[in-house]
Design a protein around this motif. Structure first.
Motif, PDB file in Angstrom:
ATOM      1  N   GLU A   3       0.965  -1.301  -0.189  1.00 37.61           N
ATOM      2  CA  GLU A   3      -0.239  -0.188  -0.029  1.00 37.61           C
ATOM      3  C   GLU A   3       0.624   1.330  -0.163  1.00 37.61           C
ATOM      4  N   PHE A   4       2.104   1.282   0.422  1.00 37.64           N
ATOM      5  CA  PHE A   4       2.869   2.723   0.840  1.00 37.64           C
ATOM      6  C   PHE A   4       3.351   2.749  -0.280  1.00 37.64           C
ATOM      7  N   SER A   5       3.932   1.404  -1.172  1.00 36.99           N
ATOM      8  CA  SER A   5       4.361   2.342  -2.481  1.00 36.99           C
ATOM      9  C   SER A   5       3.295   2.895  -3.395  1.00 36.99           C
ATOM     10  N   LEU A   6       1.826   1.991  -4.017  1.00 34.32           N
ATOM     11  CA  LEU A   6       0.980   2.329  -4.091  1.00 34.32           C
ATOM     12  C   LEU A   6       0.409   3.433  -4.014  1.00 34.32           C
ATOM     13  N   TRP A   7       0.892   4.080  -2.809  1.00 34.46           N
ATOM     14  CA  TRP A   7       1.271   6.183  -2.338  1.00 34.46           C
ATOM     15  C   TRP A   7       2.597   6.144  -3.370  1.00 34.46           C
ATOM     16  N   LYS A 148      -6.471  -4.111  -8.647  1.00 37.75           N
ATOM     17  CA  LYS A 148      -5.020  -4.481  -8.804  1.00 37.75           C
ATOM     18  C   LYS A 148      -5.612  -5.931 -10.773  1.00 37.75           C
ATOM     19  N   LYS A 149      -6.877  -6.243 -10.638  1.00 42.16           N
ATOM     20  CA  LYS A 149      -7.513  -6.913 -12.295  1.00 42.16           C
ATOM     21  C   LYS A 149      -7.255  -5.757 -12.812  1.00 42.16           C
ATOM     22  N   GLU A 150      -7.728  -4.434 -12.388  1.00 45.74           N
ATOM     23  CA  GLU A 150      -6.999  -3.056 -13.334  1.00 45.74           C
ATOM     24  C   GLU A 150      -8.681  -3.789 -14.552  1.00 45.74           C
ATOM     25  N   LYS A 151      -9.719  -3.959 -14.037  1.00 43.64           N
ATOM     26  CA  LYS A 151     -11.013  -4.366 -14.818  1.00 43.64           C
ATOM     27  C   LYS A 151     -12.180  -2.495 -14.780  1.00 43.64           C
ATOM     28  N   LEU A 176      -8.105   2.478   0.677  1.00 39.62           N
ATOM     29  CA  LEU A 176      -8.769   2.695  -0.623  1.00 39.62           C
ATOM     30  C   LEU A 176      -7.981   1.944  -1.114  1.00 39.62           C
ATOM     31  N   ALA A 177      -6.227   1.500  -1.080  1.00 41.37           N
ATOM     32  CA  ALA A 177      -5.891   1.427  -2.238  1.00 41.37           C
ATOM     33  C   ALA A 177      -5.558   0.408  -2.937  1.00 41.37           C
ATOM     34  N   LYS A 178      -6.130  -0.756  -1.175  1.00 38.89           N
ATOM     35  CA  LYS A 178      -6.655  -2.388  -1.678  1.00 38.89           C
ATOM     36  C   LYS A 178      -8.090  -2.369  -2.150  1.00 38.89           C
TER      37      LYS A 178
END
Length: 211
Positions: A3-7, A148-151, A176-178
Motif C-alpha cells: 500500500e505504501f508503494s502504491l501511494w 489490481k485486476k484493472e477492469k 482505498l489502495a486495496k
C-alpha cells in the motif's frame, strides 16, 4: 508495504497542485447551474421523445405478424440484456405506452424491437463484484473486481493524494489502495461523496463507462 508503494507511485504521477478550496458559494452556484441546465435539457428533449414514440407507434401499427422484443437494461454499474419474447404489434404498443421513458429502436428488416431502460441501481453482477479504488493515474475509479485486476467500469475524478495523506488516517488510505467493496447504491454514493472532497478540480466529474 504494498500500500505504501502504491501511494508513493501515485504521488509521483500526480502533478503538483495546490489543495482545492471548497467554497460554499461556488458549490451552490454549481448545483444551481447544473439543475437549471438539466431542467432545460429535459424540457427541450420531451417533445422530441414524444415525436419519436409517436413515429414508432405508427410504424408498429403497419406491421403484421410477430416481432421479437428485447430489453437492454443500463445500470449505474453494469448492463444486462434479456429477450421479452415474440409479440404482436398491439402488445408492443401497449408495452411502449406503459413505459414511455424507455428508448425504443424498431428494426423492421430484422423484425425486432429493442427497448433500452436506464436504472438508478447496480446490476446483480456489480453488487457481487464492484470495488472503488484508485487507478494508475490517481483517479477515483469503479472496478469490476479488485483494483489490481484493472477492469475499469467508470472513472470519476483525479484525487489529490497529498491532500488525502494529510487529512485521512493511514487505514483509510490503505483501504482505498486495496479497493473498497461496493455492494449497493448507498455504499456507492457514500464513497463517491466522501472522496469528492479530495478531487483535484471541483468541477471535474467525469463518469465514462469503460464499455
Amino acid at each position: 508495504m504494498m500500500e505504501f508503494s502504491l501511494w508513493k507511485n501515485l504521488k509521483k504521477r500526480l502533478r503538483n497542485k495546490r489543495r482545492p478550496m471548497w467554497l460554499l458559494g461556488a458549490i451552490l452556484f454549481s448545483l444551481f447551474a447544473g439543475s437549471l441546465a438539466l431542467n432545460t435539457e429535459n424540457i427541450l428533449a420531451a417533445p422530441n421523445l414524444a415525436e419519436h414514440q409517436s413515429s414508432i407507434v405508427k410504424t408498429l401499427e403497419r406491421q403484421n405478424g410477430l416481432l421479437s422484443v428485447k430489453l437492454h437494461q443500463i445500470y449505474v454499474c453494469g448492463e444486462e440484456s434479456k429477450p421479452l419474447g415474440r409479440m404482436m404489434s398491439k402488445q408492443i404498443i401497449e408495452l411502449l405506452q406503459a413505459h414511455p421513458e424507455w428508448k425504443t429502436v424498431l428494426d423492421t428488416e430484422q423484425s425486432t424491437v429493442h427497448f433500452e431502460q436506464s436504472i438508478d441501481d447496480m446490476s446483480e453482477h456489480c453488487k457481487a463484484n464492484a470495488y472503488m479504488g484508485v487507478d494508475k493515474k490517481g483517479n477515483l475509479t469503479l472496478f469490476d473486481g479488485v483494483p489490481k485486476k484493472e477492469k475499469v467500469v467508470r472513472t470519476f475524478f483525479q484525487l489529490d493524494v497529498r491532500y488525502m495523506e494529510s487529512s485521512l488516517p493511514q487505514d483509510k488510505l490503505d483501504q482505498l489502495a486495496k479497493g473498497i467493496r461496493i455492494s449497493d447504491m448507498d455504499e456507492y454514493n457514500s464513497v463517491l461523496s466522501t472522496y469528492s472532497d479530495f478531487a483535484i478540480e471541483q468541477n471535474q466529474k467525469v463518469m465514462k463507462p469503460a464499455y
